[in-house]
Design a protein around this motif. Structure first.
Motif, PDB file in Angstrom:
ATOM      1  N   GLY A  10       0.822  -1.204   0.000  1.00 59.10           N
ATOM      2  CA  GLY A  10       0.000   0.000   0.000  1.00 59.10           C
ATOM      3  C   GLY A  10       0.854   1.251   0.000  1.00 59.10           C
ATOM      4  N   GLU A  11       0.181   2.377  -0.104  1.00 55.38           N
ATOM      5  CA  GLU A  11       0.867   3.672  -0.172  1.00 55.38           C
ATOM      6  C   GLU A  11       1.353   4.168   1.187  1.00 55.38           C
ATOM      7  OE1 GLU A  11       1.642   5.508  -3.028  1.00 55.38           O
ATOM      8  OE2 GLU A  11       1.129   3.554  -3.877  1.00 55.38           O
ATOM      9  N   LEU A  12       0.793   3.606   2.256  1.00 51.61           N
ATOM     10  CA  LEU A  12       1.157   4.021   3.608  1.00 51.61           C
ATOM     11  C   LEU A  12       1.655   2.829   4.415  1.00 51.61           C
ATOM     12  CD1 LEU A  12      -1.872   6.326   4.474  1.00 51.61           C
ATOM     13  CD2 LEU A  12       0.387   7.021   3.652  1.00 51.61           C
ATOM     14  N   ILE A  13       2.605   3.108   5.303  1.00 59.31           N
ATOM     15  CA  ILE A  13       3.114   2.076   6.201  1.00 59.31           C
ATOM     16  C   ILE A  13       2.979   2.593   7.634  1.00 59.31           C
ATOM     17  CG2 ILE A  13       5.519   2.875   6.017  1.00 59.31           C
ATOM     18  CD1 ILE A  13       6.366  -0.098   6.240  1.00 59.31           C
ATOM     19  N   PRO A  14       2.441   1.763   8.560  1.00 58.16           N
ATOM     20  CA  PRO A  14       2.353   2.198   9.949  1.00 58.16           C
ATOM     21  C   PRO A  14       3.740   2.311  10.565  1.00 58.16           C
ATOM     22  CG  PRO A  14       1.250   0.067   9.638  1.00 58.16           C
ATOM     23  CD  PRO A  14       1.865   0.443   8.347  1.00 58.16           C
ATOM     24  N   ALA A  15       3.913   3.349  11.375  1.00 52.72           N
ATOM     25  CA  ALA A  15       5.175   3.567  12.078  1.00 52.72           C
ATOM     26  C   ALA A  15       4.886   3.693  13.571  1.00 52.72           C
ATOM     27  CB  ALA A  15       5.860   4.822  11.553  1.00 52.72           C
ATOM     28  N   ILE A  16       5.380   2.744  14.331  1.00 53.02           N
ATOM     29  CA  ILE A  16       5.242   2.762  15.783  1.00 53.02           C
ATOM     30  C   ILE A  16       6.446   3.530  16.317  1.00 53.02           C
ATOM     31  CG2 ILE A  16       5.152   1.376  17.889  1.00 53.02           C
ATOM     32  CD1 ILE A  16       4.192  -0.962  15.951  1.00 53.02           C
ATOM     33  N   VAL A  17       6.179   4.579  17.096  1.00 54.69           N
ATOM     34  CA  VAL A  17       7.255   5.418  17.610  1.00 54.69           C
ATOM     35  C   VAL A  17       7.417   5.149  19.099  1.00 54.69           C
ATOM     36  CG1 VAL A  17       8.102   7.778  17.895  1.00 54.69           C
ATOM     37  CG2 VAL A  17       6.719   7.182  15.885  1.00 54.69           C
ATOM     38  N   THR A  18       8.649   4.789  19.493  1.00 55.92           N
ATOM     39  CA  THR A  18       8.942   4.530  20.905  1.00 55.92           C
ATOM     40  C   THR A  18      10.078   5.436  21.368  1.00 55.92           C
ATOM     41  OG1 THR A  18      10.582   2.785  20.500  1.00 55.92           O
ATOM     42  CG2 THR A  18       8.279   2.103  20.707  1.00 55.92           C
ATOM     43  N   GLU A  19      10.098   5.674  22.668  1.00 55.98           N
ATOM     44  CA  GLU A  19      11.159   6.464  23.276  1.00 55.98           C
ATOM     45  C   GLU A  19      12.349   5.548  23.532  1.00 55.98           C
ATOM     46  OE1 GLU A  19      11.050  10.109  26.266  1.00 55.98           O
ATOM     47  OE2 GLU A  19      10.098   8.307  27.018  1.00 55.98           O
ATOM     48  N   VAL A  20      13.487   5.911  23.002  1.00 57.76           N
ATOM     49  CA  VAL A  20      14.656   5.038  23.078  1.00 57.76           C
ATOM     50  C   VAL A  20      15.097   4.810  24.528  1.00 57.76           C
ATOM     51  CG1 VAL A  20      16.449   6.814  22.772  1.00 57.76           C
ATOM     52  CG2 VAL A  20      16.853   4.479  21.959  1.00 57.76           C
ATOM     53  N   GLU A  21      14.970   5.816  25.376  1.00 59.88           N
ATOM     54  CA  GLU A  21      15.448   5.681  26.762  1.00 59.88           C
ATOM     55  C   GLU A  21      14.601   4.733  27.590  1.00 59.88           C
ATOM     56  OE1 GLU A  21      16.778   9.615  25.178  1.00 59.88           O
ATOM     57  OE2 GLU A  21      14.836   8.632  25.272  1.00 59.88           O
ATOM     58  N   THR A  22      13.286   4.718  27.367  1.00 60.62           N
ATOM     59  CA  THR A  22      12.385   3.941  28.226  1.00 60.62           C
ATOM     60  C   THR A  22      11.714   2.771  27.518  1.00 60.62           C
ATOM     61  OG1 THR A  22      10.465   5.297  27.677  1.00 60.62           O
ATOM     62  CG2 THR A  22      11.834   6.036  29.546  1.00 60.62           C
ATOM     63  N   GLY A  23      11.675   2.802  26.193  1.00 61.21           N
ATOM     64  CA  GLY A  23      10.952   1.779  25.441  1.00 61.21           C
ATOM     65  C   GLY A  23       9.454   2.040  25.377  1.00 61.21           C
ATOM     66  N   GLU A  24       8.992   3.135  25.994  1.00 60.13           N
ATOM     67  CA  GLU A  24       7.562   3.450  25.999  1.00 60.13           C
ATOM     68  C   GLU A  24       7.071   3.744  24.585  1.00 60.13           C
ATOM     69  OE1 GLU A  24       4.424   6.492  28.187  1.00 60.13           O
ATOM     70  OE2 GLU A  24       6.565   6.944  28.272  1.00 60.13           O
ATOM     71  N   VAL A  25       5.899   3.188  24.250  1.00 56.15           N
ATOM     72  CA  VAL A  25       5.273   3.492  22.967  1.00 56.15           C
ATOM     73  C   VAL A  25       4.682   4.891  23.071  1.00 56.15           C
ATOM     74  CG1 VAL A  25       3.476   2.871  21.322  1.00 56.15           C
ATOM     75  CG2 VAL A  25       4.771   1.070  22.474  1.00 56.15           C
ATOM     76  N   LEU A  26       5.115   5.774  22.182  1.00 54.16           N
ATOM     77  CA  LEU A  26       4.659   7.158  22.206  1.00 54.16           C
ATOM     78  C   LEU A  26       3.475   7.395  21.283  1.00 54.16           C
ATOM     79  CD1 LEU A  26       8.120   8.954  22.135  1.00 54.16           C
ATOM     80  CD2 LEU A  26       6.649   8.524  24.122  1.00 54.16           C
ATOM     81  N   MET A  27       3.516   6.802  20.108  1.00 52.81           N
ATOM     82  CA  MET A  27       2.461   7.068  19.132  1.00 52.81           C
ATOM     83  C   MET A  27       2.520   6.079  17.979  1.00 52.81           C
ATOM     84  SD  MET A  27       4.107  10.492  17.372  1.00 52.81           S
ATOM     85  CE  MET A  27       3.131  10.470  15.889  1.00 52.81           C
TER      86      MET A  27
END
Length: 109
Positions: A10-27
């Motif tokens: 598809g034309e779009l790919i999901p991107a999971i963004v995490t904080e490198v220091e904590t591993g927390e999923v941000l968005m």
């Protein structure tokens, strides 16, 4: 770098963004070819807004930038994991992460 394989489905790919220091999923956001290319070129996250139908540089107006540390693809090359140094909150609501609305919890945990 050959980007086409990430857009085979598809034309779009999901991107999971995490904080490198904590591993927390941000968005979770979506990238198209152009936003992924801009991210690779600048070292800061760019996404494609499905609602506005345009590119956006995360934090460009708020100052809450995401400096990219690594980008990895999943085993099927159809989802990206973007690890960042987050400046300020990641969510437009002011929350550190976009994932703050708990909808269920196992009462035994």
């Amino acid at each position: 770098m050959e980007l086409e394989k990430y857009f085979a489905k598809g034309e779009l790919i999901p991107a999971i963004v995490t904080e490198v220091e904590t591993g927390e999923v941000l968005m979770l956001a979506y990238m198209n070819r152009e936003s992924l290319q801009k991210t690779l070129e600048t070292g800061y996250t760019w996404f494609y807004s499905r609602s506005r139908q345009c590119l956006w540089n995360k934090g460009a107006t708020s100052g809450h930038l995401q400096k990219v540390v690594t980008i990895t693809a999943d085993c099927d090359d159809d989802t990206l994991l973007v690890k960042v140094h987050q400046t300020g909150p990641a969510c437009h609501t002011g929350s550190h992460s976009c994932f703050f609305k708990e909808i269920w919890r196992d009462p035994n945990e």
